[in-house]
Motif scaffolding. Structure first.
Motif, PDB file in Angstrom:
ATOM      1  N   TRP A  36       7.728  21.572 -17.694  1.00 17.34           N
ATOM      2  CA  TRP A  36       7.188  20.229 -17.917  1.00 17.34           C
ATOM      3  C   TRP A  36       7.405  19.339 -16.697  1.00 17.34           C
ATOM      4  CZ3 TRP A  36       3.620  20.312 -21.140  1.00 17.34           C
ATOM      5  CH2 TRP A  36       3.710  20.983 -22.360  1.00 17.34           C
ATOM      6  N   PHE A  37       8.420  19.668 -15.876  1.00 12.97           N
ATOM      7  CA  PHE A  37       8.597  18.929 -14.622  1.00 12.97           C
ATOM      8  C   PHE A  37       7.406  19.184 -13.692  1.00 12.97           C
ATOM      9  CE2 PHE A  37      13.069  19.386 -16.002  1.00 12.97           C
ATOM     10  CZ  PHE A  37      13.450  18.062 -15.965  1.00 12.97           C
ATOM     11  N   VAL A  38       6.936  20.428 -13.669  1.00 16.44           N
ATOM     12  CA  VAL A  38       5.778  20.790 -12.841  1.00 16.44           C
ATOM     13  C   VAL A  38       4.527  20.103 -13.371  1.00 16.44           C
ATOM     14  CG1 VAL A  38       4.366  22.691 -11.991  1.00 16.44           C
ATOM     15  CG2 VAL A  38       6.832  23.006 -12.252  1.00 16.44           C
ATOM     16  N   VAL A  39       4.368  20.117 -14.699  1.00 16.46           N
ATOM     17  CA  VAL A  39       3.209  19.471 -15.319  1.00 16.46           C
ATOM     18  C   VAL A  39       3.213  17.976 -15.040  1.00 16.46           C
ATOM     19  CG1 VAL A  39       2.104  18.917 -17.521  1.00 16.46           C
ATOM     20  CG2 VAL A  39       2.996  21.214 -17.134  1.00 16.46           C
ATOM     21  N   ASN A  40       4.383  17.365 -15.149  1.00 16.16           N
ATOM     22  CA  ASN A  40       4.492  15.925 -14.894  1.00 16.16           C
ATOM     23  C   ASN A  40       4.112  15.588 -13.457  1.00 16.16           C
ATOM     24  OD1 ASN A  40       5.633  13.134 -15.585  1.00 16.16           O
ATOM     25  ND2 ASN A  40       6.872  13.704 -13.819  1.00 16.16           N
ATOM     26  N   LEU A  41       4.577  16.411 -12.502  1.00 16.02           N
ATOM     27  CA  LEU A  41       4.225  16.167 -11.105  1.00 16.02           C
ATOM     28  C   LEU A  41       2.723  16.347 -10.890  1.00 16.02           C
ATOM     29  CD1 LEU A  41       5.175  15.508  -8.253  1.00 16.02           C
ATOM     30  CD2 LEU A  41       5.547  17.958  -7.882  1.00 16.02           C
ATOM     31  N   ALA A  42       2.133  17.340 -11.570  1.00 16.03           N
ATOM     32  CA  ALA A  42       0.687  17.554 -11.451  1.00 16.03           C
ATOM     33  C   ALA A  42      -0.083  16.345 -11.980  1.00 16.03           C
ATOM     34  CB  ALA A  42       0.277  18.816 -12.204  1.00 16.03           C
ATOM     35  N   VAL A  43       0.375  15.781 -13.092  1.00 16.26           N
ATOM     36  CA  VAL A  43      -0.271  14.586 -13.644  1.00 16.26           C
ATOM     37  C   VAL A  43      -0.119  13.407 -12.680  1.00 16.26           C
ATOM     38  CG1 VAL A  43      -0.209  12.890 -15.514  1.00 16.26           C
ATOM     39  CG2 VAL A  43       0.000  15.330 -16.040  1.00 16.26           C
ATOM     40  N   ALA A  44       1.094  13.240 -12.136  1.00 21.87           N
ATOM     41  CA  ALA A  44       1.335  12.152 -11.184  1.00 21.87           C
ATOM     42  C   ALA A  44       0.440  12.304  -9.954  1.00 21.87           C
ATOM     43  CB  ALA A  44       2.801  12.132 -10.770  1.00 21.87           C
ATOM     44  N   ASP A  45       0.301  13.529  -9.468  1.00 19.64           N
ATOM     45  CA  ASP A  45      -0.549  13.768  -8.297  1.00 19.64           C
ATOM     46  C   ASP A  45      -2.026  13.591  -8.624  1.00 19.64           C
ATOM     47  OD1 ASP A  45       1.476  14.233  -6.494  1.00 19.64           O
ATOM     48  OD2 ASP A  45       1.582  16.380  -6.907  1.00 19.64           O
ATOM     49  N   LEU A  46      -2.414  13.886  -9.875  1.00 17.44           N
ATOM     50  CA  LEU A  46      -3.791  13.624 -10.286  1.00 17.44           C
ATOM     51  C   LEU A  46      -4.091  12.129 -10.228  1.00 17.44           C
ATOM     52  CD1 LEU A  46      -4.652  15.991 -13.286  1.00 17.44           C
ATOM     53  CD2 LEU A  46      -5.817  15.826 -11.085  1.00 17.44           C
ATOM     54  N   THR A 254      -0.380  10.761   3.576  1.00 20.38           N
ATOM     55  CA  THR A 254       0.446  10.569   2.378  1.00 20.38           C
ATOM     56  C   THR A 254      -0.273  11.100   1.137  1.00 20.38           C
ATOM     57  OG1 THR A 254      -0.418   8.336   1.938  1.00 20.38           O
ATOM     58  CG2 THR A 254       1.491   8.517   3.379  1.00 20.38           C
ATOM     59  N   HIS A 255      -1.593  10.976   1.098  1.00 19.72           N
ATOM     60  CA  HIS A 255      -2.352  11.457  -0.051  1.00 19.72           C
ATOM     61  C   HIS A 255      -2.434  12.986  -0.071  1.00 19.72           C
ATOM     62  CE1 HIS A 255      -4.590   7.319   0.037  1.00 19.72           C
ATOM     63  NE2 HIS A 255      -3.349   7.232  -0.421  1.00 19.72           N
ATOM     64  N   THR A 256      -2.419  13.607   1.115  1.00 20.49           N
ATOM     65  CA  THR A 256      -2.494  15.072   1.155  1.00 20.49           C
ATOM     66  C   THR A 256      -1.228  15.716   0.594  1.00 20.49           C
ATOM     67  OG1 THR A 256      -1.613  15.130   3.419  1.00 20.49           O
ATOM     68  CG2 THR A 256      -4.007  15.051   3.167  1.00 20.49           C
ATOM     69  N   ASN A 257      -0.139  14.955   0.514  1.00 19.40           N
ATOM     70  CA  ASN A 257       1.073  15.489  -0.097  1.00 19.40           C
ATOM     71  C   ASN A 257       0.812  15.906  -1.543  1.00 19.40           C
ATOM     72  OD1 ASN A 257       4.250  14.396  -1.248  1.00 19.40           O
ATOM     73  ND2 ASN A 257       3.906  16.169   0.051  1.00 19.40           N
ATOM     74  N   SER A 258      -0.090  15.196  -2.216  1.00 21.34           N
ATOM     75  CA  SER A 258      -0.435  15.525  -3.596  1.00 21.34           C
ATOM     76  C   SER A 258      -1.323  16.767  -3.677  1.00 21.34           C
ATOM     77  CB  SER A 258      -1.154  14.338  -4.256  1.00 21.34           C
ATOM     78  OG  SER A 258      -0.309  13.218  -4.323  1.00 21.34           O
ATOM     79  N   VAL A 259      -1.945  17.133  -2.555  1.00 21.02           N
ATOM     80  CA  VAL A 259      -2.744  18.362  -2.524  1.00 21.02           C
ATOM     81  C   VAL A 259      -1.843  19.588  -2.419  1.00 21.02           C
ATOM     82  CG1 VAL A 259      -4.538  19.641  -1.296  1.00 21.02           C
ATOM     83  CG2 VAL A 259      -4.670  17.146  -1.456  1.00 21.02           C
ATOM     84  N   VAL A 260      -0.822  19.497  -1.579  1.00 16.69           N
ATOM     85  CA  VAL A 260       0.033  20.660  -1.325  1.00 16.69           C
ATOM     86  C   VAL A 260       1.143  20.818  -2.364  1.00 16.69           C
ATOM     87  CG1 VAL A 260      -0.436  20.593   1.148  1.00 16.69           C
ATOM     88  CG2 VAL A 260       1.535  19.359   0.235  1.00 16.69           C
ATOM     89  N   ASN A 261       1.484  19.741  -3.090  1.00 15.35           N
ATOM     90  CA  ASN A 261       2.559  19.834  -4.079  1.00 15.35           C
ATOM     91  C   ASN A 261       2.373  20.982  -5.064  1.00 15.35           C
ATOM     92  OD1 ASN A 261       4.313  17.871  -3.180  1.00 15.35           O
ATOM     93  ND2 ASN A 261       3.472  16.256  -4.464  1.00 15.35           N
ATOM     94  N   PRO A 262       1.219  21.073  -5.749  1.00 12.80           N
ATOM     95  CA  PRO A 262       1.068  22.166  -6.726  1.00 12.80           C
ATOM     96  C   PRO A 262       1.076  23.549  -6.092  1.00 12.80           C
ATOM     97  CG  PRO A 262      -1.017  21.023  -6.415  1.00 12.80           C
ATOM     98  CD  PRO A 262       0.038  20.203  -5.735  1.00 12.80           C
ATOM     99  N   VAL A 263       0.660  23.645  -4.836  1.00 15.73           N
ATOM    100  CA  VAL A 263       0.677  24.945  -4.150  1.00 15.73           C
ATOM    101  C   VAL A 263       2.108  25.424  -3.979  1.00 15.73           C
ATOM    102  CG1 VAL A 263       0.051  26.162  -2.035  1.00 15.73           C
ATOM    103  CG2 VAL A 263      -1.467  24.402  -2.960  1.00 15.73           C
TER     104      VAL A 263
END
Length: 308
Positions: A36-46, A254-263
């Motif tokens: 759920w930590f991963v899911v939460n980060l994915a939602v935040a990055d979305l 700074t926005h690209t950080n949300s692209v690489v996070n889930p990877v």
């Protein structure tokens, strides 16, 4: 160019984080507390990918005329940025707990409490400009971020309040994890053959987690530090001119950080790749390691004497 680049970054953010959410939705096995930590980060990055670029464009093109609507628009941007920090911090804390204790487990209730707190903190600190920490209304000319949001807010609250403490916490985490590895290696000599097999298996698992923590630290620093350096230059050396295109590049970074996070956090895990292979077999190959995990685990001895 600014609009096109932001749209590309936004699209990639939605795709990579959407894959993480799709894997969890279609695979019940992934719906365990730690994920759920991963899911939460994915939602935040979305939120970063879907909301931040449009809000930044609205702010920079001065579409909004009302002063307080402009502050609200830019406060949401601040809340999204802080939420990205707090969500990442929650995930790092969970990974660190796994490295310190290979048998660490979290309950759903404790995970939800931590995630709920991170969202409350993000909203509270993100909305600070709306509560009064903004530039004087009499000086309002157009709805641009720096016209209404003080540089002090970005430097003292976002940078010194969240960014730098997170970097320092990561350095402490790496130091403690390194000590744990040295301790595990010294204890290996005093364990039985069966227990050493288990420790070797767990050490490999911890090593992968440690490598992901290092990658988290590097990517986060590379993506965010240049932006805050430029912000500090504007605040402390206002006479220094900063190239517009360089500044734009750092904001986009700074926005690209949300692209690489889930990877790094999700798509690098065997269980997520296995789930995505079932959903998109033409995009993801079957993970041989994951397929062999069950039989391998049956060969691992009991963990009653794992740690002395």
């Amino acid at each position: 160019m600014f609009l096109a680049t932001e749209c590309v970054v936004s699209f990639l953010t939605v795709v990579t984080n959407g894959l993480v959410l799709a894997a969890v939705v279609h695979n019940p096995a992934l719906r365990k507390p730690g994920n759920w930590f991963v899911v939460n980060l994915a939602v935040a990055d979305l939120f970063v990918g879907v909301l931040t670029p449009p809000l930044v464009i609205i702010s920079e093109t001065s579409v909004i005329k009302n002063f307080y609507l402009c502050i609200l628009n830019n406060s949401v941007i601040g809340a999204i940025v802080i939420n990205s920090f707090t969500s990442l911090a929650c995930l790092v804390y969970d990974r660190f707990s796994l490295v310190r204790n290979a048998f660490h487990t979290s309950t759903t209730e404790s995970v939800m409490a931590k995630l709920g707190l991170s969202w409350v903190v993000s909203l509270a600190f993100g909305m600070v400009p709306l509560m009064g920490w903004h530039n004087d209304r009499s000086e309002y000319r157009q709805c641009r971020y720096r016209e209404v949001i003080p540089l002090e807010y970005n430097v003292y609250l976002q940078m010194f309040g969240f960014f730098i403490p997170f970097l320092l916490a990561m350095l402490i985490v790496h130091t403690l994890v390194f000590r744990e590895f040295r301790k595990s290696n010294r204890l290996m000599a005093y364990k039985s053959h069966e227990t050493r097999r288990l420790v070797r298996y767990l050490t490999k698992r911890e090593k992968r987690l440690f490598e992901s923590l290092v990658l988290i630290f590097i990517l986060f620093t590379v993506c965010w530090l240049p932006h805050y350096i430029v912000t500090c230059i504007h605040l402390f050396c206002p006479e220094t001119m900063v190239n517009f295109y360089m500044e734009f590049f750092f904001v986009t970074l700074t926005h690209t950080n949300s692209v690489v996070n889930p990877v790094v956090y999700a798509l690098g895990q065997s269980e997520f790749r296995h789930a995505l292979h079932k959903l998109f077999p033409f995009l993801f190959t079957a993970d041989k390691y994951y397929q062999g995990t069950s039989s391998h685990m049956r060969q691992i001895p009991s963990c009653e004497e794992c740690w002395i």
